[in-house]
Scaffold this motif. Structure first.
Motif, mmCIF file in Angstrom:
data_model
loop_
_atom_site.group_PDB
_atom_site.id
_atom_site.type_symbol
_atom_site.label_atom_id
_atom_site.label_comp_id
_atom_site.label_asym_id
_atom_site.label_seq_id
_atom_site.Cartn_x
_atom_site.Cartn_y
_atom_site.Cartn_z
ATOM 1 N N VAL A 161 0.936 -1.269 0.420
ATOM 2 C CA VAL A 161 -0.069 0.053 0.281
ATOM 3 C C VAL A 161 1.058 1.133 0.085
ATOM 4 O O VAL A 161 0.754 2.378 -0.651
ATOM 5 C CB VAL A 161 -1.441 -0.239 1.319
ATOM 6 C CG1 VAL A 161 -1.408 0.905 1.214
ATOM 7 C CG2 VAL A 161 -1.956 -1.041 1.101
ATOM 8 N N VAL A 200 -5.125 -4.511 -1.320
ATOM 9 C CA VAL A 200 -4.153 -3.365 -1.704
ATOM 10 C C VAL A 200 -3.984 -2.467 -2.187
ATOM 11 O O VAL A 200 -4.307 -0.603 -1.936
ATOM 12 C CB VAL A 200 -2.902 -4.172 -1.774
ATOM 13 C CG1 VAL A 200 -1.728 -3.147 -2.274
ATOM 14 C CG2 VAL A 200 -1.928 -5.011 -0.745
ATOM 15 N N ARG A 203 -6.983 0.473 -0.260
ATOM 16 C CA ARG A 203 -6.697 0.860 0.542
ATOM 17 C C ARG A 203 -5.594 2.144 -0.081
ATOM 18 O O ARG A 203 -5.716 3.053 0.405
ATOM 19 C CB ARG A 203 -5.655 0.079 1.774
ATOM 20 C CG ARG A 203 -6.848 -1.375 2.573
ATOM 21 C CD ARG A 203 -5.538 -2.211 2.937
ATOM 22 N NE ARG A 203 -4.518 -1.948 3.778
ATOM 23 C CZ ARG A 203 -4.170 -2.177 4.178
ATOM 24 N NH1 ARG A 203 -3.657 -3.276 3.840
ATOM 25 N NH2 ARG A 203 -2.584 -1.379 5.168
ATOM 26 N N ALA A 204 -4.898 1.689 -0.387
ATOM 27 C CA ALA A 204 -3.543 2.477 -1.372
ATOM 28 C C ALA A 204 -4.799 3.776 -1.877
ATOM 29 O O ALA A 204 -3.960 4.118 -2.163
ATOM 30 C CB ALA A 204 -2.782 2.291 -2.486
#
Length: 380
Positions: A161, A200, A203-204
């Motif tokens: 992330v 991932v 969330r990034a």
């Protein structure tokens, strides 16, 4: 390197009568496998060049329509770029030297690079700049693959992330990647890894150019494996269920080329149930030793006899070097009348074979022939 074409593998034995090992390429099989991937996988297909970099193999895949290549080194990039000026290479090794990065960018115009650590991102941006796509490789959940590649490469999800955010903040385009491990027998492993990678990305919070599901598609060495379509359908369904909007990439190697090549080795001495042959663990047969593979084999005798008549029995095989380690851990069933001067075909050895030979002790396979159709024991 000698380039020879034959109608059958038996013709290779009759016409060449070789006392040296021969690497046999079946272009028809390679083209058919490539077309199966191009038509079945729901996205862009990158051939993993490390699996078999022989030009005969590369040309067959290119003829079938492969135009994207997963490359792990500058020599691979150079070879592909010189053979096929219109293709696209991706520098997908997570650790690269500064010199290789400089040449990849300045000489070959590579725009896609994999990273799994902040220091590699720092190096990449410093040498190449930011007008590139940074593909962050995330580690995968444990599964039943023969080789667990996440033991060496892949960022943990939290680190992935952070890498995606940082690459985007520096002005790079971003993508996500993973690899379930080589010779994966379970299609659901792709869904599990896609779930991790998609989380991932979520969330990034950065835009993703593509979603690379890597390689791992298996070849048939005798143990039951699901059909290739089962993997494609699992990946297609996971993309739908996870609402992944980015295009999918894949990096098949083994499943593309394993069926498309054989190794022809000669028996040079028999001692009871031990056969001494002219290829071994330091040559094109190295993966048999490394992973206990049991590729199909058949014995061939030159001339009218052709097929040996003896009952099958297990033989221990020794390679040609003077090293006592040059012996296979697995035994092979061969006719009990096999003798010095006969040949053994090892089928389904298109993957991790000719590209891994070492030349130790002066033994090296440099005769490569092309044969129409398929091996009679390949099962293809």
């Amino acid at each position: 390197m000698r380039e020879l074409r034959f109608a059958s593998l038996d013709e290779v034995v009759d016409r060449l009568n070789p006392s040296y090992p021969v690497f046999v390429v079946f272009p028809d099989v390679l083209e058919a496998r490539a077309k199966a991937f191009l038509e079945g996988f729901p996205g862009t297909v990158l051939y993993a060049v490390k699996c078999n970099p022989d030009p005969h193999v590369l040309r067959a895949l290119y003829r079938a329509g492969i135009r994207h290549f997963d490359t792990a080194s500058l020599p691979e990039i150079a070879k592909l770029s010189e053979l096929f000026p219109d293709i696209h290479c991706y520098f997908n090794h997570p650790v690269k030297s500064r010199g290789a990065l400089e040449s990849a960018s300045d000489v070959y115009g590579i725009e896609h690079y994999v990273v799994d650590h902040i220091n590699e991102l720092d190096k990449l941006v410093e040498v190449v700049g930011t007008d590139i796509t940074v593909e962050v490789r995330v580690t995968t959940p444990k599964n039943t693959s023969v080789y667990n590649l996440s033991s060496k490469f892949g960022a943990q999800p939290d680190a992935a992330v952070a890498l995606l955010k940082e690459a985007r903040a520096r002005g790079c385009r971003t993508a996500i990647a993973f690899h379930v491990g080589s010779q994966c027998p379970d299609p659901s492993a792709y869904r599990a890894s896609m779930t991790v990678a998609n989380d991932v990305v979520r969330r990034a919070g950065v835009p993703i150019e593509y979603f690379d599901v890597g390689g791992g598609f298996p070849a048939d060495y005798g143990d039951p494996i699901p059909p290739l379509d089962a993997y494609f359908e699992e990946i297609r369904a996971a993309k739908r269920d996870l609402a992944i909007e980015a295009p999918l990439f894949a990096e098949p190697g083994r499943a593309l080329v394993a069926d498309g090549c054989s190794v022809l080795a000669q028996v040079q001495l028999r001692k009871g149930d031990d056969l001494y042959i002219n290829d071994g663990i330091y040559g094109t047969l190295s993966e048999i030793h490394l992973s206990d593979l049991r590729p199909p084999v058949r014995a061939i005798r030159r001339g009218k006899t052709r097929e040996l008549a003896g009952a099958l029995k297990p033989f221990r095989l020794f390679g040609p070097t003077c090293d006592s380690l040059d012996v296979f851990k697995v035994k092979f069933e061969l006719p009990d009348d096999i003798a010095e001067g006969d040949w053994i075909e090892f089928a389904r050895l298109g993957a991790y074979s000719i590209g891994m030979q070492s030349g130790f002790n002066g033994f090296f396979t440099d005769t490569i022939v092309q044969v129409s159709g398929a091996s009679p024991i390949s099962g293809f």
